[in-house]
Scaffold this motif. Sequence first.
Motif, PDB file in Angstrom:
ATOM      1  N   TYR A 146      -8.089   7.005   1.409  1.00  0.00           N
ATOM      2  CA  TYR A 146      -7.949   6.500  -0.079  1.00  0.00           C
ATOM      3  C   TYR A 146      -8.990   7.399  -0.663  1.00  0.00           C
ATOM      4  O   TYR A 146      -8.995   7.636  -1.883  1.00  0.00           O
ATOM      5  CB  TYR A 146      -7.935   5.085  -0.230  1.00  0.00           C
ATOM      6  CG  TYR A 146      -6.685   4.616   0.286  1.00  0.00           C
ATOM      7  CD1 TYR A 146      -6.759   3.133   0.881  1.00  0.00           C
ATOM      8  CD2 TYR A 146      -5.627   5.035   0.856  1.00  0.00           C
ATOM      9  CE1 TYR A 146      -5.789   2.489   1.242  1.00  0.00           C
ATOM     10  CE2 TYR A 146      -4.571   4.495   1.370  1.00  0.00           C
ATOM     11  CZ  TYR A 146      -4.619   3.339   1.506  1.00  0.00           C
ATOM     12  OH  TYR A 146      -3.319   2.677   2.447  1.00  0.00           O
ATOM     13  N   GLN A 192       0.673  -1.066   0.022  1.00  0.00           N
ATOM     14  CA  GLN A 192      -0.022  -0.073   0.147  1.00  0.00           C
ATOM     15  C   GLN A 192       0.762   1.278   0.069  1.00  0.00           C
ATOM     16  O   GLN A 192       0.620   2.188  -0.660  1.00  0.00           O
ATOM     17  CB  GLN A 192      -0.815   0.026   1.200  1.00  0.00           C
ATOM     18  CG  GLN A 192      -1.431  -1.402   1.684  1.00  0.00           C
ATOM     19  CD  GLN A 192      -2.852  -1.237   1.178  1.00  0.00           C
ATOM     20  OE1 GLN A 192      -3.427  -0.251   1.619  1.00  0.00           O
ATOM     21  NE2 GLN A 192      -3.547  -2.446   0.608  1.00  0.00           N
ATOM     22  N   SER A 240      -8.276  -2.794  -2.731  1.00  0.00           N
ATOM     23  CA  SER A 240      -7.794  -3.823  -1.639  1.00  0.00           C
ATOM     24  C   SER A 240      -8.278  -3.205  -0.272  1.00  0.00           C
ATOM     25  O   SER A 240      -8.235  -4.035   0.618  1.00  0.00           O
ATOM     26  CB  SER A 240      -6.181  -3.760  -1.926  1.00  0.00           C
ATOM     27  OG  SER A 240      -5.587  -2.464  -1.741  1.00  0.00           O
ATOM     28  N   GLN A 241      -8.484  -1.893  -0.010  1.00  0.00           N
ATOM     29  CA  GLN A 241      -8.675  -1.776   1.249  1.00  0.00           C
ATOM     30  C   GLN A 241     -10.205  -0.606   1.178  1.00  0.00           C
ATOM     31  O   GLN A 241      -9.938   0.586   1.335  1.00  0.00           O
ATOM     32  CB  GLN A 241      -7.408  -0.936   1.939  1.00  0.00           C
ATOM     33  CG  GLN A 241      -6.311  -1.638   2.003  1.00  0.00           C
ATOM     34  CD  GLN A 241      -6.312  -2.113   3.704  1.00  0.00           C
ATOM     35  OE1 GLN A 241      -7.089  -1.637   4.429  1.00  0.00           O
ATOM     36  NE2 GLN A 241      -5.253  -2.884   4.009  1.00  0.00           N
ATOM     37  N   THR A 283     -12.469   0.137   3.133  1.00  0.00           N
ATOM     38  CA  THR A 283     -12.775   0.810   4.185  1.00  0.00           C
ATOM     39  C   THR A 283     -11.779   1.953   4.723  1.00  0.00           C
ATOM     40  O   THR A 283     -12.223   2.659   6.168  1.00  0.00           O
ATOM     41  CB  THR A 283     -13.183  -0.039   5.363  1.00  0.00           C
ATOM     42  OG1 THR A 283     -12.041  -0.739   5.880  1.00  0.00           O
ATOM     43  CG2 THR A 283     -14.353  -0.931   4.853  1.00  0.00           C
ATOM     44  N   VAL A 284     -10.832   2.171   4.144  1.00  0.00           N
ATOM     45  CA  VAL A 284      -9.740   3.380   4.353  1.00  0.00           C
ATOM     46  C   VAL A 284     -10.290   4.675   4.022  1.00  0.00           C
ATOM     47  O   VAL A 284     -10.100   4.899   2.635  1.00  0.00           O
ATOM     48  CB  VAL A 284      -8.234   2.907   4.280  1.00  0.00           C
ATOM     49  CG1 VAL A 284      -7.568   4.131   4.366  1.00  0.00           C
ATOM     50  CG2 VAL A 284      -8.048   1.541   4.855  1.00  0.00           C
TER      51      VAL A 284
END
Lengths: 301, 204
Positions: A202, A166, A195-196, A198-199
């Motif tokens: 981003y 990341q 890929s993420q 819930t961040v």
Amino acid sequence: MVGAAEEAQLNRLESQVDNGGGGAWEYLCLVRKLKARRSEKVLKHGLSILNDPKARSRLGGEEWTLYEQVAIAAMDCQRLDVAKDCIATLSKKFTGSLRVGRLEAMLLEAKGAWADAEKAYARLLEDNPLDQAMHKRKVAMAKAQGNISAAVDFLNKYLEIFMADQDAWRELAEIYVSLQMYKQAAFCYEELILSQPTVPLYHLAYAEVLYTMGGLENLQAAKKYYASTINLTGGKNTRALYGVCLCSVAINQLTKGRNKEEESSELQSLAAEALLKDYKHRAPEKLPLLSTMLKNMKLIS
Amino acid sequence: MGVECRYEVAQAAYIKLVLHALKHRTSPVGGLLVGRLPEDNASTVQIADAIPLTHSQIGLLPSLELALIQVEEHFGAEGLSVVGYYHANERYDDAELGNAAKKIGDHIFRYFPRAALLLLDNKGLEELVKGKGRDLVVQLYTRDSSKSWHQAGSDGRSQLTIKEPSANVLLLDYISSEKWQNIVDFDDHLDDISKDWLNPNLFK
């Protein structure tokens, strides 16, 4: 990346140690954990532990981690003498170690001996082709020499192998933004969101790039991602709230005279209200400025 | 385009931009310049203040647009407007005015044709701190109708002066007392709105 709460904790510890309240080792561990770049403080407080034999022995096995941390901080502050000493100590304890070899190559970098550093990394990479940190040093060196296109090249090659990294995707996105290559930056953020999902960072970064690219489709997408940021942060992210407002204004300007699509006109007024409420509470002296701005944007009456 | 373009920067603006750069040594920084073109002296743009903007993503629009709106709104009441942009590069040996800064400059130029770009002179700053330099540690760039930004001094037409002659002395004093720790930019404000990008208490 460091979130607001973690940053506050770090700053608290930092001022505690600065003012003689102890907790230096805790502070240094937190800096390491958060990968924050506070080289001057790390150097100062790390050295005070290392130069005190009693404090050093209290660390036990962690002593060597501290030597490494201080060496890197010293290089960042151009205290190459300190760095050399630390690395020498580590080299005596861990002869032939890859990790120490990396530090020695970093020292060459700090001295500006780029060719030597590159040779050193090449040698180390021969025996350890999958060492991620060393691949990233190559990117860092290219960046430090101002060779941004090489840095982008290396980073892309790196990501072909280590596509789950990341930090690398973020670094690449930021480099693309600095080069005004917004489409490419957007692609990186798309990978990160995939890929993420819930961040919130981003989603926010992606929205900012989309807004910068402009055009109706991008603005509508930006608004969606600002909205998802608001969702993921419980409505507390100021940039996302502002972002929704900016997007609505920009979209309205582009669709003037055309049949407006089903636009949730509630979102921007809710965002405006949220901003007003927050400013009233935490930044009242700026409230009139904010109100005027939102009135001019026709988001409040 | 034979008009002489003079720029006079106030101490407060000059010091703020250097302090901003010193606070964020490992990233590029940028900020807005506010000032006026006085009616009785239309050859000299007065740069009255500097508003620190960002220390991370220079190329992104949202915070730039927000800052422009709020800065114009606030300073309009004092008869000041945005007259330029300042920038400091990430790397020590990078003395070039990058594209991101130029683009922001172009944007400001549309509203104020005498817009100024100030680039921090990293090496000059180092000389000053070491006690070897005495010049202003910024480089002025101006634009003419040719759409390119020219370094001032190379053609003798544009000129940057500072109102207060002891500005560098004061700057050195602030540097040694690490005053840069207190500076707040628009980025910081967006992260925590209780932080004031006007920096009202910086010089108190």
